[in-house]
Design a protein around this motif. Sequence first.
Motif, PDB file in Angstrom:
ATOM      1  N   GLN A  77      -5.317   8.301  -2.499  1.00  0.00           N
ATOM      2  CA  GLN A  77      -5.342   9.359  -3.510  1.00  0.00           C
ATOM      3  C   GLN A  77      -4.246  10.399  -3.282  1.00  0.00           C
ATOM      4  N   ALA A  78      -3.332  10.152  -2.371  1.00  0.00           N
ATOM      5  CA  ALA A  78      -2.273  11.115  -2.058  1.00  0.00           C
ATOM      6  C   ALA A  78      -1.359  11.333  -3.261  1.00  0.00           C
ATOM      7  N   ARG A  79      -0.735  12.473  -3.276  1.00  0.00           N
ATOM      8  CA  ARG A  79       0.201  12.829  -4.343  1.00  0.00           C
ATOM      9  C   ARG A  79       1.505  13.300  -3.720  1.00  0.00           C
ATOM     10  N   GLY A  80       2.496  13.492  -4.551  1.00  0.00           N
ATOM     11  CA  GLY A  80       3.749  14.092  -4.112  1.00  0.00           C
ATOM     12  C   GLY A  80       4.633  13.182  -3.287  1.00  0.00           C
ATOM     13  N   LEU A  81       5.088  13.695  -2.150  1.00  0.00           N
ATOM     14  CA  LEU A  81       6.072  13.018  -1.319  1.00  0.00           C
ATOM     15  C   LEU A  81       5.604  11.647  -0.846  1.00  0.00           C
ATOM     16  N   VAL A  82       4.353  11.528  -0.504  1.00  0.00           N
ATOM     17  CA  VAL A  82       3.831  10.243  -0.023  1.00  0.00           C
ATOM     18  C   VAL A  82       4.007   9.169  -1.089  1.00  0.00           C
ATOM     19  N   ARG A  83       3.694   9.492  -2.329  1.00  0.00           N
ATOM     20  CA  ARG A  83       3.844   8.524  -3.424  1.00  0.00           C
ATOM     21  C   ARG A  83       5.307   8.205  -3.696  1.00  0.00           C
ATOM     22  N   ARG A  84       6.168   9.201  -3.622  1.00  0.00           N
ATOM     23  CA  ARG A  84       7.600   8.978  -3.882  1.00  0.00           C
ATOM     24  C   ARG A  84       8.230   8.090  -2.818  1.00  0.00           C
ATOM     25  N   VAL A  85       7.841   8.290  -1.583  1.00  0.00           N
ATOM     26  CA  VAL A  85       8.354   7.449  -0.504  1.00  0.00           C
ATOM     27  C   VAL A  85       7.837   6.025  -0.658  1.00  0.00           C
ATOM     28  N   ALA A  86       6.557   5.890  -0.969  1.00  0.00           N
ATOM     29  CA  ALA A  86       5.956   4.563  -1.095  1.00  0.00           C
ATOM     30  C   ALA A  86       6.498   3.805  -2.309  1.00  0.00           C
ATOM     31  N   ILE A  87       6.827   4.520  -3.386  1.00  0.00           N
ATOM     32  CA  ILE A  87       7.329   3.814  -4.577  1.00  0.00           C
ATOM     33  C   ILE A  87       8.706   3.223  -4.316  1.00  0.00           C
ATOM     34  N   VAL A  88       9.477   3.834  -3.436  1.00  0.00           N
ATOM     35  CA  VAL A  88      10.770   3.258  -3.067  1.00  0.00           C
ATOM     36  C   VAL A  88      10.551   1.948  -2.317  1.00  0.00           C
ATOM     37  N   ALA A  89       9.533   1.911  -1.466  1.00  0.00           N
ATOM     38  CA  ALA A  89       9.200   0.664  -0.770  1.00  0.00           C
ATOM     39  C   ALA A  89       8.752  -0.402  -1.766  1.00  0.00           C
ATOM     40  N   VAL A  90       7.979  -0.007  -2.767  1.00  0.00           N
ATOM     41  CA  VAL A  90       7.557  -0.954  -3.811  1.00  0.00           C
ATOM     42  C   VAL A  90       8.773  -1.446  -4.584  1.00  0.00           C
ATOM     43  N   ALA A  91       9.694  -0.539  -4.892  1.00  0.00           N
ATOM     44  CA  ALA A  91      10.917  -0.930  -5.618  1.00  0.00           C
ATOM     45  C   ALA A  91      11.713  -1.937  -4.802  1.00  0.00           C
ATOM     46  N   ARG A  92      11.865  -1.685  -3.518  1.00  0.00           N
ATOM     47  CA  ARG A  92      12.609  -2.604  -2.651  1.00  0.00           C
ATOM     48  C   ARG A  92      11.910  -3.953  -2.590  1.00  0.00           C
ATOM     49  N   ARG A  93      10.601  -3.938  -2.383  1.00  0.00           N
ATOM     50  CA  ARG A  93       9.856  -5.196  -2.284  1.00  0.00           C
ATOM     51  C   ARG A  93       9.836  -5.956  -3.606  1.00  0.00           C
ATOM     52  N   SER A  94       9.719  -5.249  -4.723  1.00  0.00           N
ATOM     53  CA  SER A  94       9.717  -5.941  -6.019  1.00  0.00           C
ATOM     54  C   SER A  94      11.102  -6.499  -6.340  1.00  0.00           C
ATOM     55  N   LEU A  95      12.152  -5.796  -5.938  1.00  0.00           N
ATOM     56  CA  LEU A  95      13.508  -6.325  -6.125  1.00  0.00           C
ATOM     57  C   LEU A  95      13.696  -7.606  -5.330  1.00  0.00           C
TER      58      LEU A  95
END
Length: 115
Positions: A77-95
């Motif tokens: 349920q985290a918001r802010g920086l934690v989500r932004r950092v994790a979405i970059v990991a998702v972007a890398r993994r999905s790429l």
Amino acid sequence: MPQAEILGRRFANRREVARYAGLAPSPWASGGTRRERGIGKAGDARVRAAMIELAWLWLRHQPGSALSRWFRERVGQARGLVRRVAIVAVARRSLIASWRYAVGGLAPEGATVRG
């Protein structure tokens, strides 16, 4: 389209794919100190921006995939920086998953592929 641009190139491994898009981690080491400085900005900014948008769409439209489950477990349920950092990991993994699908036909685990 940036995704077609990157998926049409030849890469030797997943690290090259992430580095081209500017989604590769930038480690820093000096003496006994080792730190992570986030992602490198040396890659293609258009591809990086498109992949981050695609990552948000992936989470919305592929909720049952292993990547979406990983994001939910990691972020909770985290918001802010934690989500932004994790979405970059998702972007890398999905790429990388998209690259593997384009090159070898290997669909991401748990993803729904429509024909």
